[in-house]
Design an enzyme around this catalytic site. Structure first.
Site, PDB file in Angstrom:
ATOM      1  N   HIS A  19      41.793  10.486 -93.800  1.00  0.00           N
ATOM      2  CA  HIS A  19      43.124  11.048 -93.556  1.00  0.00           C
ATOM      3  C   HIS A  19      44.191   9.988 -93.316  1.00  0.00           C
ATOM      4  O   HIS A  19      45.299  10.080 -93.830  1.00  0.00           O
ATOM      5  CB  HIS A  19      43.078  11.994 -92.344  1.00  0.00           C
ATOM      6  CG  HIS A  19      42.624  13.369 -92.690  1.00  0.00           C
ATOM      7  ND1 HIS A  19      43.425  14.479 -92.585  1.00  0.00           N
ATOM      8  CD2 HIS A  19      41.441  13.810 -93.172  1.00  0.00           C
ATOM      9  CE1 HIS A  19      42.746  15.539 -92.967  1.00  0.00           C
ATOM     10  NE2 HIS A  19      41.539  15.170 -93.325  1.00  0.00           N
ATOM     11  N   GLN A  82      31.253  17.384 -85.318  1.00  0.00           N
ATOM     12  CA  GLN A  82      32.689  17.456 -84.998  1.00  0.00           C
ATOM     13  C   GLN A  82      33.012  17.209 -83.515  1.00  0.00           C
ATOM     14  O   GLN A  82      34.140  17.424 -83.086  1.00  0.00           O
ATOM     15  CB  GLN A  82      33.301  18.808 -85.409  1.00  0.00           C
ATOM     16  CG  GLN A  82      33.179  19.074 -86.901  1.00  0.00           C
ATOM     17  CD  GLN A  82      33.813  20.387 -87.321  1.00  0.00           C
ATOM     18  OE1 GLN A  82      33.954  21.302 -86.522  1.00  0.00           O
ATOM     19  NE2 GLN A  82      34.188  20.487 -88.570  1.00  0.00           N
ATOM     20  N   ASP A 117      50.096  14.153 -89.773  1.00  0.00           N
ATOM     21  CA  ASP A 117      49.032  14.860 -90.471  1.00  0.00           C
ATOM     22  C   ASP A 117      49.221  16.345 -90.174  1.00  0.00           C
ATOM     23  O   ASP A 117      49.517  16.731 -89.033  1.00  0.00           O
ATOM     24  CB  ASP A 117      47.670  14.384 -89.946  1.00  0.00           C
ATOM     25  CG  ASP A 117      46.513  14.869 -90.812  1.00  0.00           C
ATOM     26  OD1 ASP A 117      46.299  16.110 -90.864  1.00  0.00           O
ATOM     27  OD2 ASP A 117      45.823  14.041 -91.410  1.00  0.00           O
ATOM     28  N   THR A 139      46.642  16.436 -96.480  1.00  0.00           N
ATOM     29  CA  THR A 139      46.014  15.371 -97.265  1.00  0.00           C
ATOM     30  C   THR A 139      45.095  15.899 -98.370  1.00  0.00           C
ATOM     31  O   THR A 139      44.594  15.125 -99.170  1.00  0.00           O
ATOM     32  CB  THR A 139      45.202  14.414 -96.365  1.00  0.00           C
ATOM     33  OG1 THR A 139      44.222  15.171 -95.656  1.00  0.00           O
ATOM     34  CG2 THR A 139      46.092  13.691 -95.369  1.00  0.00           C
ATOM     35  N   SER A 355      39.049  11.892-104.095  1.00  0.00           N
ATOM     36  CA  SER A 355      38.164  11.556-105.220  1.00  0.00           C
ATOM     37  C   SER A 355      38.502  12.381-106.457  1.00  0.00           C
ATOM     38  O   SER A 355      38.549  11.860-107.571  1.00  0.00           O
ATOM     39  CB  SER A 355      36.701  11.768-104.826  1.00  0.00           C
ATOM     40  OG  SER A 355      36.306  10.785-103.892  1.00  0.00           O
ATOM     41  N   ASP A 374      36.997  21.534 -97.942  1.00  0.00           N
ATOM     42  CA  ASP A 374      37.667  21.977 -99.171  1.00  0.00           C
ATOM     43  C   ASP A 374      36.867  21.612-100.422  1.00  0.00           C
ATOM     44  O   ASP A 374      37.323  21.873-101.536  1.00  0.00           O
ATOM     45  CB  ASP A 374      39.060  21.338 -99.263  1.00  0.00           C
ATOM     46  CG  ASP A 374      38.999  19.819 -99.381  1.00  0.00           C
ATOM     47  OD1 ASP A 374      38.018  19.214 -98.920  1.00  0.00           O
ATOM     48  OD2 ASP A 374      39.943  19.232 -99.939  1.00  0.00           O
TER      49      ASP A 374
END
Length: 453
Positions: A19, A82, A117, A139, A355, A374
């Site tokens: 990020h 996380q 962000d 992002t 990517s 995502d």
């Protein structure tokens, strides 16, 4: 109206995954375009040290600040996924408030714009309190941004986990996306986790931002661009950043410690090499690494495989020796340059947004193995929306399945079609970043949103 020279921009980075790096790239461009504006960049010490390791050419109007990572003194990690992200997010509003106040004192100017962000939805309140504007950077791609904005609508329409194959036809531009392609936290997964809640709150807060911008180009997702443009005050596609950075760095030497570019220069014919990399966060489990190795060896496809050294122990015994003439396995590879090289024929990827966009920028078709977030959405778009690649069957690598994928993309007619579609998108991406292109114009709009108060 304060003059642009009075502008002080607080840039708030999210220090995990990939990020902070694209946000830094955008800030550098803004700082170069507006040398009289002060940019204060806030990020954890650990993330900053990796971003600024050899940073002699930083513009003079950028100031870098380390912020606390939110981990309490003496805290013992339990190993939950996380965990570090959650600790950081819970402490972030207070941490950033404190550091911004200190930076205002040092600079002698109040912050006029919060450039953050998009995860930091609480910046909406902070910006209002500070009488500053809020500009948010998502992002990832337009498809996941839509999924998070429409979370409540998706939950109301879908209701239960049982309708995973249904498509999101009720959202403009998402007609070919299935419920099961959406990121965790929208309709499945832990909906009440700190991270899921962050993304939900973000979707609700972003319409309050003065501008929302993403690393993409309008022509990639015209329907999503139009719809999101009607939701946000300003919605700006300013990418692909990979193309922009390579045009700005033509004279700089490419960092290539393992000789990947020298190796690929010797390959022919055009578009024959498989480049394999799953990003910085995830690695397929050992059994799948074995399947990839076996598929490469039996198919005889030349390859560059970026694989962390600690994972090389999982490769089949003797694989590196037997494939010495066929390919190279390296702990790190210059991805953007490899994807631009004419010898690269396919990118085997986890489908993280950066990517995917780097592959589009190089005109290279993809074989997708998504893991989380995502990535499923992006893999679905690669396969059925843009038709520039395919997802591996049943979501995991097997030797035979991987061989079939390589054969289909590199040899078969529909692989040639994928290549043609990828080349078309590459041309549109290149047009977008120059003179009269959409991303070029949108960057001027971003500069206006950030600097002119």
């Amino acid at each position: 109206m304060s003059k642009p020279s009075d502008s002080h921009v607080a840039v708030l980075a999210f220090p995990f995954g990939t990020h902070a790096s694209p946000l830094l790239a955008v800030m550098r461009r803004l700082a170069t375009a507006s040398p009289s504006t002060v940019f204060s960049f806030f990020n954890t010490a650990q993330s900053n040290s990796s971003l600024f390791s050899d940073d002699g050419d930083r513009p003079a109007n950028i100031r870098v600040h380390d912020v606390a990572d939110g981990v309490p003194d003496g805290y013992v990690f339990t190993g939950r996924p996380q965990e570090a992200i959650e600790l950081f997010l819970q402490a972030a509003p207070e941490t950033f408030r404190r550091e911004i106040a200190a930076a205002e004192t040092v600079v002698g100017k109040k912050v006029t714009c919060m450039l953050t962000d998009a995860f930091f939805w609480f910046a909406a309140e902070m910006a209002e309190e500070m009488k500053a504007s809020w500009v948010a950077f998502w992002t990832a791609g337009a498809n996941s941004l839509s999924a998070h904005f429409y979370t409540d609508l998706i939950r109301e329409t879908i209701e239960v986990d049982g309708r995973m194959e249904e498509t999101l036809g009720f959202i403009p531009g998402m007609e070919k996306i299935r419920v099961k392609d959406t990121p965790e936290g929208v309709v499945f997964g832990k909906l009440d986790s700190v991270f899921s809640n962050t993304l939900h709150q973000m979707g609700l807060a972003l319409p309050r931002a003065n501008a929302v911008f993403i690393n993409s180009f309008e022509e990639l997702d015209p329907a999503l661009t139009e719809n999101l443009g009607s939701i946000f005050k300003r919605y700006l596609n300013i990418g692909p950043l990979a193309l922009l950075s390579s045009t700005m760095q033509k004279d700089t030497l490419v960092h290539d410690p393992h000789g990947c570019l020298a190796w690929i220069e010797k390959q022919s014919p055009a578009s024959s090499v498989a480049y394999i990399s799953f990003g910085t966060v995830m690695t397929p489990p050992p059994g799948e690494l074995v399947a990839i190795a076996q598929g490469l060896e039996s198919s005889k496809v030349p390859f560059v495989w970026s694989l962390k050294e600690k994972n090389m122990v999982h490769l089949p015994v003797g694989f590196l020796d037997r494939t010495r003439e066929q390919g190279i396995v390296v702990p790190w590879a210059p991805q953007v340059e490899l994807l631009k090289h004419e010898a690269t024929g396919v990118f085997v990827t986890h489908c993280g947004w950066n990517s995917v966009l780097e592959s589009v920028s190089g005109g290279v078709p993809m074989i997708c193995r998504p893991f989380f977030g995502d990535q499923r959405l992006n893999g679905r778009a690669v396969e059925v929306v843009w038709e520039i690649g395919m997802t591996i069957s049943n979501g995991v690598f097997t030797k035979e399945g991987f061989e079939k994928c390589l054969d289909r993309v590199l040899v078969q007619d529909d692989g040639k079609k994928m290549k043609g579609n990828a080349k078309k998108l590459q041309e549109q991406a290149q047009e977008a970043i120059y003179g009269k292109g959409s991303s070029f114009k949108n960057f001027k709009g971003l500069l206006d949103a950030v600097v002119k108060v």
